[in-house]
Design an enzyme around this catalytic site. Structure first.
Site, PDB file in Angstrom:
ATOM      1  N   LYS A   1      52.536   2.418  36.936  1.00 35.85           N
ATOM      2  CA  LYS A   1      53.436   1.913  37.970  1.00 35.85           C
ATOM      3  C   LYS A   1      52.699   1.272  39.138  1.00 35.85           C
ATOM      4  O   LYS A   1      53.263   0.463  39.863  1.00 35.85           O
ATOM      5  CB  LYS A   1      54.329   3.034  38.506  1.00 35.85           C
TER       6      LYS A   1
ATOM      7  N   LYS B   1      56.901   1.836  24.005  1.00 34.77           N
ATOM      8  CA  LYS B   1      58.115   2.655  24.106  1.00 34.77           C
ATOM      9  C   LYS B   1      59.243   1.838  24.720  1.00 34.77           C
ATOM     10  O   LYS B   1      59.010   0.918  25.502  1.00 34.77           O
ATOM     11  CB  LYS B   1      57.855   3.929  24.919  1.00 34.77           C
TER      12      LYS B   1
ATOM     13  N   LYS C   1      63.000   1.395  30.708  1.00 43.91           N
ATOM     14  CA  LYS C   1      63.855   0.716  31.685  1.00 43.91           C
ATOM     15  C   LYS C   1      63.095  -0.405  32.371  1.00 43.91           C
ATOM     16  O   LYS C   1      63.638  -1.456  32.645  1.00 43.91           O
ATOM     17  CB  LYS C   1      64.258   1.695  32.802  1.00 43.91           C
TER      18      LYS C   1
HETATM   19  P1  TYM Z   1      63.002   9.120  33.076  1.00 44.77           P
HETATM   20  O1  TYM Z   1      64.145   9.017  34.050  1.00 44.77           O
HETATM   21  O2  TYM Z   1      62.074   7.984  32.973  1.00 44.77           O
HETATM   22  O3  TYM Z   1      63.546   9.410  31.632  1.00 44.77           O
HETATM   23  C1  TYM Z   1      64.472  10.443  31.338  1.00 44.77           C
HETATM   24  C2  TYM Z   1      64.093  11.112  30.025  1.00 44.77           C
HETATM   25  O4  TYM Z   1      64.089  10.157  28.963  1.00 44.77           O
HETATM   26  C3  TYM Z   1      62.881  10.267  28.214  1.00 44.77           C
HETATM   27  N1  TYM Z   1      62.528   8.947  27.647  1.00 44.77           N
HETATM   28  C4  TYM Z   1      62.271   8.703  26.359  1.00 44.77           C
HETATM   29  N2  TYM Z   1      62.277   9.508  25.278  1.00 44.77           N
HETATM   30  C5  TYM Z   1      62.015   8.944  24.085  1.00 44.77           C
HETATM   31  N3  TYM Z   1      61.750   7.626  23.911  1.00 44.77           N
HETATM   32  C6  TYM Z   1      61.730   6.779  24.962  1.00 44.77           C
HETATM   33  N4  TYM Z   1      61.479   5.483  24.778  1.00 44.77           N
HETATM   34  C7  TYM Z   1      61.999   7.310  26.264  1.00 44.77           C
HETATM   35  N5  TYM Z   1      62.071   6.765  27.508  1.00 44.77           N
HETATM   36  C8  TYM Z   1      62.393   7.781  28.347  1.00 44.77           C
HETATM   37  C9  TYM Z   1      61.852  10.734  29.240  1.00 44.77           C
HETATM   38  O5  TYM Z   1      60.749  11.354  28.602  1.00 44.77           O
HETATM   39  C10 TYM Z   1      62.674  11.710  30.056  1.00 44.77           C
HETATM   40  O6  TYM Z   1      62.698  12.984  29.434  1.00 44.77           O
HETATM   41  N6  TYM Z   1      59.651  11.959  35.509  1.00 44.77           N
HETATM   42  C11 TYM Z   1      60.888  11.999  34.728  1.00 44.77           C
HETATM   43  C12 TYM Z   1      62.068  12.549  35.508  1.00 44.77           C
HETATM   44  C13 TYM Z   1      61.894  13.926  36.053  1.00 44.77           C
HETATM   45  C14 TYM Z   1      61.844  15.142  35.314  1.00 44.77           C
HETATM   46  C15 TYM Z   1      61.724  16.170  36.281  1.00 44.77           C
HETATM   47  C16 TYM Z   1      61.875  15.429  33.960  1.00 44.77           C
HETATM   48  C17 TYM Z   1      61.806  14.263  37.372  1.00 44.77           C
HETATM   49  N7  TYM Z   1      61.694  15.598  37.495  1.00 44.77           N
HETATM   50  C18 TYM Z   1      61.625  17.523  35.907  1.00 44.77           C
HETATM   51  C19 TYM Z   1      61.781  16.792  33.591  1.00 44.77           C
HETATM   52  C20 TYM Z   1      61.658  17.806  34.537  1.00 44.77           C
HETATM   53  C21 TYM Z   1      61.212  10.577  34.322  1.00 44.77           C
HETATM   54  O7  TYM Z   1      60.703   9.618  34.860  1.00 44.77           O
HETATM   55  O8  TYM Z   1      62.200  10.468  33.378  1.00 44.77           O
END
Ligand code: TYM
Length: 332
Positions: free
Chosen positions: A112, A195, A198
């Site tokens: 990022k 992957k 977004k």
């Molecule tokens: P975020 O908002 O980017 O994504 C949410 C969840 O979706 C999963 N994910 C994927 N899984 C499989 N294939 C993909 N292409 C893919 N893209 C996204 C992510 O692994 C995630 O589980 N940092 C985290 C948010 C967060 C969080 C937390 C998660 C903040 N605090 C505490 C767990 C526990 C994030 O950016 O997710």
């Protein structure tokens, strides 16, 4: 019952297929067996530049999608991160335990910040994983259902918990990542080496749950495969075909091996048609439910405020214990 916590960022109008198959689908399943806490992590969303109006809309939209996808507010505690100030408070404590070098090695931070001018990279973005650790540790979570891309942040969370426990006495449960192998990483349809994301995927590479189902079906039919013909699950050699099989497997509950047997003698077009159909069948009722939640924002806000209240009960106990262990003087 063992505890689960997970979160999702409100940084887009719609969740994509990777968010659902990699994470939210497991959130729904775990409600049956675990005490579950799920949050829309709006404080994480402000670590990069954002539009306040959009953030508010997307925070409600994310909650509506979680409900529409099967999060049951009677069983799970569903809330917005900023409604529970203990996350930010414990986040500060976690930042004070995180090494500069350790934070610098986080690949999400490196990705990022790579294309940004120095002064646009905020301390908030640098401290993002420490806040994520606080999200998890506030609830003494045993399991954290996420996609593969979050593994490094969970390792950091465990390290921070362990560090705190060994310096100040046993306080935090060490959380285990809960990452299902087959859907842990859904790939970009146009670039199956990357992957689905977004921020990084091209419009043709990402399937958004709230997109017109016809558009999504077309994206599936145009997915990049390869120049061979056989349909086999082999992520190394055939990433595009394997991604489609993984998606179909998640929707049908059948293993890639079983599916593979169905497609002997058939072509990529048949597979794509089936994936597109399964997707349309899945998203159509979800979209209707999202709409009905958004049509009643007062009810939605009520669900979220009840969730925040329940979450605070747990998080405030953890924070009080943490402050005490640290030697912070309790107010008289
Ligand atoms: P975020 O908002 O980017 O994504 C949410 C969840 O979706 C999963 N994910 C994927 N899984 C499989 N294939 C993909 N292409 C893919 N893209 C996204 C992510 O692994 C995630 O589980 N940092 C985290 C948010 C967060 C969080 C937390 C998660 C903040 N605090 C505490 C767990 C526990 C994030 O950016 O997710």
């Amino acid at each position: 019952r063992p505890r689960v916590l997970s979160g999702i960022q409100p940084t887009a109008d719609s969740f994509h297929l990777g968010n659902y198959l990699g994470a939210v689908r497991q959130w729904v399943a775990l409600q049956e067996t675990h005490e579950t806490f799920y949050c829309v992590v709006d404080l994480h969303a402000i670590t990069v530049e954002h539009d306040p109006k959009l953030l508010r809309k997307r925070t409600r939209g994310s909650a509506a999608q979680l409900l529409a996808l099967g999060i049951d507010p009677e069983r799970a505690t569903l809330f917005v991160q900023s409604h529970v100030p203990e996350h930010a408070q414990l986040g500060w404590v976690m930042q004070c335990l995180t090494g500069f070098g350790e934070a610098s090695r986080m690949t999400q931070f490196k990705d990022k910040s790579a294309k940004q001018a120095q002064d646009r990279i905020t301390l908030g973005l640098f401290g993002y994983p420490s806040l994520q650790a606080a999200d998890i540790l506030c609830y003494q979570a045993n399991h954290v259902p996420v996609g593969e891309d979050q593994r490094q942040h969970l390792e950091l969370t465990r390290d921070l918990a362990q560090r705190f426990n060994s310096r100040f006495g046993r306080t935090f449960t060490l959380p285990e990542p809960y990452i299902l192998k087959d859907a842990a990483k859904i790939y970009d349809l146009q670039d199956p080496g990357a992957k689905m994301s977004k921020s990084a995927s091209s419009p043709g590479g990402i399937v958004e749950l709230l997109d017109d189902p016809k558009v999504s079906a077309k994206k599936i039919r145009s997915a990049v495969t390869d120049t061979e013909r056989e349909i086999v699950y082999d992520p190394e050699r055939k990433p595009g075909v394997s991604n489609l099989l993984a998606i179909l497997s998640a929707f049908t509950g059948r293993t890639a091996a079983e599916l593979q047997a169905d497609y002997v003698g058939k072509g990529y077009g048949d597979l794509k048609k089936d994936v597109a159909e399964a997707l349309v069948e899945f998203v159509t009722p979800v979209q209707a439910r999202v709409k009905s939640y958004l049509d009643d924002p007062a009810e939605l806000d009520k669900i979220l405020s009840r969730g925040a209240e329940r979450a605070r009960e747990v998080a405030s106990r953890t924070l009080a214990r943490t402050y005490d262990k640290l030697g912070l003087l309790a107010p008289a």
